[in-house]
Motif scaffolding. Structure first.
Motif, short mmCIF file in Angstrom:
data_model
loop_
_atom_site.label_atom_id
_atom_site.label_comp_id
_atom_site.label_asym_id
_atom_site.label_seq_id
_atom_site.Cartn_x
_atom_site.Cartn_y
_atom_site.Cartn_z
N ILE A 72 0.85 -1.19 0.00
CA ILE A 72 0.00 0.00 0.00
C ILE A 72 0.89 1.24 0.00
O ILE A 72 0.65 2.19 -0.75
CB ILE A 72 -0.94 0.00 1.21
CG1 ILE A 72 -1.93 -1.17 1.11
CG2 ILE A 72 -1.69 1.32 1.34
CD1 ILE A 72 -2.82 -1.35 2.33
N LEU A 73 1.92 1.21 0.81
CA LEU A 73 2.87 2.33 0.86
C LEU A 73 3.66 2.45 -0.43
O LEU A 73 3.99 3.56 -0.86
CB LEU A 73 3.82 2.12 2.05
CG LEU A 73 3.14 2.01 3.41
CD1 LEU A 73 4.12 1.50 4.45
CD2 LEU A 73 2.54 3.34 3.83
N ARG A 74 3.92 1.30 -1.08
CA ARG A 74 4.66 1.26 -2.34
C ARG A 74 3.89 0.38 -3.32
O ARG A 74 4.26 -0.79 -3.55
CB ARG A 74 6.08 0.73 -2.11
CG ARG A 74 6.95 1.61 -1.23
CD ARG A 74 7.40 2.86 -1.97
NE ARG A 74 8.24 2.52 -3.09
CZ ARG A 74 9.57 2.37 -3.02
NH1 ARG A 74 10.20 2.53 -1.86
NH2 ARG A 74 10.27 2.06 -4.08
N PRO A 75 2.81 0.88 -3.91
CA PRO A 75 1.92 0.03 -4.71
C PRO A 75 2.52 -0.49 -6.01
O PRO A 75 1.93 -1.38 -6.64
CB PRO A 75 0.71 0.93 -4.97
CG PRO A 75 1.21 2.32 -4.79
CD PRO A 75 2.28 2.25 -3.74
N GLU A 76 3.66 0.01 -6.41
CA GLU A 76 4.30 -0.51 -7.61
C GLU A 76 4.98 -1.86 -7.35
O GLU A 76 5.39 -2.54 -8.30
CB GLU A 76 5.34 0.49 -8.14
CG GLU A 76 6.60 0.65 -7.31
CD GLU A 76 6.46 1.63 -6.15
OE1 GLU A 76 7.50 2.02 -5.60
OE2 GLU A 76 5.31 1.99 -5.81
N CYS A 77 5.08 -2.27 -6.09
CA CYS A 77 5.80 -3.48 -5.72
C CYS A 77 4.87 -4.69 -5.72
O CYS A 77 3.85 -4.70 -5.01
CB CYS A 77 6.43 -3.32 -4.34
SG CYS A 77 7.74 -2.06 -4.28
N ASN A 78 5.23 -5.72 -6.47
CA ASN A 78 4.43 -6.93 -6.56
C ASN A 78 4.95 -8.01 -5.63
O ASN A 78 6.12 -8.01 -5.23
CB ASN A 78 4.47 -7.48 -8.00
CG ASN A 78 3.77 -6.58 -8.97
OD1 ASN A 78 2.56 -6.37 -8.88
ND2 ASN A 78 4.52 -6.03 -9.93
N SER A 79 4.07 -8.95 -5.29
CA SER A 79 4.51 -10.12 -4.55
C SER A 79 5.19 -11.10 -5.50
O SER A 79 5.05 -11.01 -6.73
CB SER A 79 3.32 -10.80 -3.87
OG SER A 79 2.62 -11.62 -4.79
N CYS A 80 5.87 -12.07 -4.93
CA CYS A 80 6.55 -13.08 -5.73
C CYS A 80 5.56 -14.01 -6.42
O CYS A 80 5.95 -14.79 -7.29
CB CYS A 80 7.51 -13.89 -4.86
SG CYS A 80 6.71 -14.79 -3.51
N PHE A 81 4.28 -13.95 -6.04
CA PHE A 81 3.27 -14.86 -6.59
C PHE A 81 2.47 -14.26 -7.74
O PHE A 81 1.60 -14.94 -8.30
CB PHE A 81 2.30 -15.28 -5.48
CG PHE A 81 2.97 -15.94 -4.31
CD1 PHE A 81 3.56 -17.18 -4.44
CD2 PHE A 81 3.01 -15.31 -3.07
CE1 PHE A 81 4.18 -17.81 -3.36
CE2 PHE A 81 3.62 -15.92 -1.99
CZ PHE A 81 4.21 -17.16 -2.14
N CYS A 82 2.72 -12.99 -8.10
CA CYS A 82 1.95 -12.36 -9.17
C CYS A 82 2.36 -12.92 -10.53
O CYS A 82 3.54 -12.85 -10.90
CB CYS A 82 2.14 -10.84 -9.14
SG CYS A 82 1.39 -10.04 -7.71
N LEU A 83 1.41 -13.45 -11.27
CA LEU A 83 1.71 -14.08 -12.56
C LEU A 83 1.97 -13.06 -13.66
O LEU A 83 2.73 -13.31 -14.58
CB LEU A 83 0.57 -15.00 -12.96
CG LEU A 83 0.30 -16.18 -12.01
CD1 LEU A 83 -0.78 -17.09 -12.59
CD2 LEU A 83 1.57 -16.98 -11.74
N ASP A 84 1.32 -11.89 -13.59
CA ASP A 84 1.52 -10.82 -14.56
C ASP A 84 1.85 -9.56 -13.77
O ASP A 84 0.95 -8.77 -13.44
CB ASP A 84 0.28 -10.63 -15.42
CG ASP A 84 0.47 -9.62 -16.54
OD1 ASP A 84 1.34 -8.72 -16.41
OD2 ASP A 84 -0.24 -9.70 -17.56
N PRO A 85 3.12 -9.34 -13.42
CA PRO A 85 3.47 -8.23 -12.52
C PRO A 85 3.03 -6.86 -13.01
O PRO A 85 2.55 -6.05 -12.20
CB PRO A 85 5.00 -8.33 -12.44
CG PRO A 85 5.29 -9.77 -12.72
CD PRO A 85 4.28 -10.18 -13.75
N ALA A 86 3.18 -6.58 -14.30
CA ALA A 86 2.80 -5.25 -14.79
C ALA A 86 1.30 -5.01 -14.63
O ALA A 86 0.86 -3.95 -14.18
CB ALA A 86 3.20 -5.10 -16.26
#
Length: 300
Positions: free
Chosen positions: A239-253
């Protein structure tokens, strides 16, 4: 670690209960959200420790939990955790787990036959496990009177039509066959795309990126709002850095774009954000900030 407390609050006329299956330190924070380096976690330590990052260590603290909504006379479960007795090789926390989740539900006054709707925000292992139970050596729906609302895009991707996610992970076939396919065979599955209205207060919306069919559940009643966001965020750091994805995101962008969109709406509407895996209070209001969002007020 487990938590026997049953947290509850109201969103207008909708009652919300939180049933925790497990809570504790999980994996290193930089492993869970690799796009946020240690310096980011350290900079926000006061907001993260101890409910979201372990004190004196570097592991992220998470919860496996189900949110129960009582709306319009019906009982709705949002995600169903890991489940018992599952073959989950490679994940010691999930593999052949034995717990008392159904007893926790019953202690909160919810019997399996009382459940009217099960919402799986997406079809990862820790969101569908209690969809089913072992019934004499076969998996059967745990909630025999419920409609199970499954995102169609995830059902295609993780099911046989998509080659069980293309066969990239054997785990995906195991999860689908023990926790999703039995619901289909019982005639209780309902697939949906784009949006789906459950009742006058509850609306599902597609929020892809984490998985193809990831979804959020909007709640609105008597001028109050909440959004149950599944794995849109795993930690407040996202939430503080919403550009950051988890390692589980299949389509990070796509996941990052979706996260910004949903959090922007939540900030504008003063909606409570309710993720699947937050420890501590489990839900928080957010407000817009210069480079993302800030944590405004935690749920009681």
């Amino acid at each position: 670690m487990t938590d026997d407390r049953v947290q509850s609050f109201l969103i207008g006329d909708v009652e919300v209960l939180r049933i925790v299956e497990w809570q504790g330190p999980y994996v290193p924070a930089a492993t869970l959200v690799p796009e946020c380096g240690p310096e980011v976690w350290d900079a926000h330590e006061a907001q993260l420790v101890p409910d979201h990052r372990e004190e004196g260590g570097d592991r992220a603290v998470v919860a496996l939990q189900t949110w129960v909504l009582r709306s319009g006379g019906r009982t709705v479960l949002v995600d169903t955790g890991v489940g018992d007795g599952r073959e989950r090789p490679g994940n010691p926390l999930f593999h052949r787990r034995q717990g008392d989740f159904l007893r926790r539900l019953e202690r909160a006054g919810i019997r399996p036959r009382d459940v009217d709707v099960v919402v799986n925000t997406h079809l990862h292992a820790d969101h569908v496990g209690w969809n089913t139970v072992d019934a004499g050596g076969e998996w059967a729906p745990a909630f025999p009177r419920a409609r199970y609302l499954l995102p169609a895009a995830d059902d295609r991707h993780f099911g046989p039509a998509g080659g069980y996610a293309g066969g990239a992970r054997p785990l995906d076939r195991l999860v689908y066959e023990d926790s999703v396919a039995p619901v289909h065979r019982a005639g209780l599955a309902e697939l949906w795309d784009s949006t789906y209205r459950i009742d006058e207060h509850l609306v599902l919306e597609s929020a892809p990126g984490h998985t193809p069919g990831s979804s959020v559940l909007h709640v609105a009643s008597r001028g109050e709002r909440a959004v149950f966001v599944g794995d849109l965020v795993h930690s407040p750091v996202q939430i503080l850095r919403p550009e950051c994805n988890s390692c589980f995101c299949l389509d990070p962008a796509q996941a990052a774009r979706t996260r910004w969109r949903v959090l922007e709406r939540a900030a504008e509407e003063r909606a409570l954000v309710v993720p699947a895996h937050f420890g501590g209070a489990g839900a928080v209001e957010v407000r817009a900030a210069a480079h993302g969002f800030r944590l405004h007020r935690w749920a009681v």
